[in-house]
Design a protein around this motif. Sequence first.
Motif, PDB file in Angstrom:
ATOM      1  N   ASN A  75      -1.473  -3.641  -3.397  1.00  0.00           N
ATOM      2  CA  ASN A  75      -2.695  -3.441  -2.616  1.00  0.00           C
ATOM      3  C   ASN A  75      -3.025  -4.700  -1.824  1.00  0.00           C
ATOM      4  O   ASN A  75      -3.706  -5.598  -2.305  1.00  0.00           O
ATOM      5  N   GLN A  77      -4.923  -6.751   1.140  1.00  0.00           N
ATOM      6  CA  GLN A  77      -6.284  -6.678   1.681  1.00  0.00           C
ATOM      7  C   GLN A  77      -7.114  -5.691   0.858  1.00  0.00           C
ATOM      8  O   GLN A  77      -7.799  -4.796   1.379  1.00  0.00           O
ATOM      9  N   ILE A  78      -7.054  -5.890  -0.470  1.00  0.00           N
ATOM     10  CA  ILE A  78      -7.611  -4.931  -1.399  1.00  0.00           C
ATOM     11  C   ILE A  78      -9.115  -4.742  -1.239  1.00  0.00           C
ATOM     12  O   ILE A  78      -9.626  -3.624  -1.335  1.00  0.00           O
ATOM     13  N   GLU A  80     -11.063  -5.065   1.433  1.00  0.00           N
ATOM     14  CA  GLU A  80     -11.381  -4.273   2.612  1.00  0.00           C
ATOM     15  C   GLU A  80     -11.045  -2.805   2.370  1.00  0.00           C
ATOM     16  O   GLU A  80     -11.801  -1.901   2.768  1.00  0.00           O
ATOM     17  N   HIS A  81      -9.918  -2.559   1.695  1.00  0.00           N
ATOM     18  CA  HIS A  81      -9.523  -1.187   1.373  1.00  0.00           C
ATOM     19  C   HIS A  81     -10.561  -0.541   0.464  1.00  0.00           C
ATOM     20  O   HIS A  81     -10.975   0.609   0.676  1.00  0.00           O
ATOM     21  N   CYS A  82     -10.984  -1.277  -0.565  1.00  0.00           N
ATOM     22  CA  CYS A  82     -12.005  -0.758  -1.482  1.00  0.00           C
ATOM     23  C   CYS A  82     -13.319  -0.505  -0.750  1.00  0.00           C
ATOM     24  O   CYS A  82     -14.018   0.487  -1.026  1.00  0.00           O
ATOM     25  N   GLN A  84     -13.727   0.389   2.361  1.00  0.00           N
ATOM     26  CA  GLN A  84     -13.614   1.614   3.142  1.00  0.00           C
ATOM     27  C   GLN A  84     -13.696   2.860   2.261  1.00  0.00           C
ATOM     28  O   GLN A  84     -14.362   3.836   2.615  1.00  0.00           O
ATOM     29  N   LEU A 111      -6.824   7.109   4.752  1.00  0.00           N
ATOM     30  CA  LEU A 111      -6.862   5.698   4.397  1.00  0.00           C
ATOM     31  C   LEU A 111      -5.870   5.339   3.287  1.00  0.00           C
ATOM     32  O   LEU A 111      -5.626   4.150   3.056  1.00  0.00           O
ATOM     33  N   ARG A 113      -2.947   4.136   1.124  1.00  0.00           N
ATOM     34  CA  ARG A 113      -1.894   3.177   1.477  1.00  0.00           C
ATOM     35  C   ARG A 113      -0.690   3.234   0.544  1.00  0.00           C
ATOM     36  O   ARG A 113       0.409   2.863   0.935  1.00  0.00           O
ATOM     37  N   ASP A 191      -4.531   5.920  -4.468  1.00  0.00           N
ATOM     38  CA  ASP A 191      -4.127   4.519  -4.670  1.00  0.00           C
ATOM     39  C   ASP A 191      -4.589   3.924  -6.002  1.00  0.00           C
ATOM     40  O   ASP A 191      -4.617   2.705  -6.164  1.00  0.00           O
TER      41      ASP A 191
END
Length: 260
Positions: A75, A77-78, A80-82, A84, A111, A113, A191
């Motif tokens: 993961n 850029q975890i 930022e992913h979380c 979103q 989204l 990944r 994810d």
Amino acid sequence: MAGSNNFGFDIQDLLNFPHALACCKKCLAISRAMKRNRQQHIHCPICRVQYIVHGNSEFEQFRAYFKNKGLYIQNHQIFEHCRQLAAIAHRINQYSPDYPPLAGLLQAFHLARQFVHFTTFGISKDFLLVLKFIAQHIQVRGIVALTPDQSWVLSELESSDLKTPNFCIKTICTSTNNWKKLPHQKLIVIDGLMAFKGSANLTTTAWRKAAHFYDVVEVVTQIDEVITHHNRYFSTVWANLSEHSDIITIGSDPFDDSVA
């Protein structure tokens, strides 16, 4: 009141954030670490499969094997992913007619990944096509329980259209002999970070009904809870349908399932 914490966020939670996660090859269970059993073999705590490593540098070979098979969850850029994914959950939980659960699910699919894992009782063609499209980029693994009137799914899964090695669906057809063992849980995991659970099957009808509270959709964003649901309701069934035995051998022998 001055000095009170109105944000519900403790920075110490970052110390417990799960970093190096991996999926078991047999059951796809998400784990922070696989420990040794009584026989001193590395094993999965969910399906109990044993990883027997031949040769020196056992852990190095084990890590290389998992990396080679794409079993680590990377993961990048975890946060930022979380953020979103959390925004999707927040909007769904607002129960706004302008943002029905189906819209949130489709955005979460977009989204994703690493992977989408799911289990459902029945599936619609629309969702099947969406999942095949997602599998052009990430791993999609699913368990679909089918009633006799959904035999079309089998032919669709066997179709050469949009085939991809990233797409794997295991089907279980209903009969009077297996009804008690037929999976009926509904779960979608994105994810290992976000889960959708409830009563809604993976059909457009069910998810549209959920917008009017005639089907239940709940969003889970607490990571430990997401992993628990995934391993309990997806991985245990996937293990029973897996082609792998209770022993996976890692080594240099060409007949072993070894690191390439």
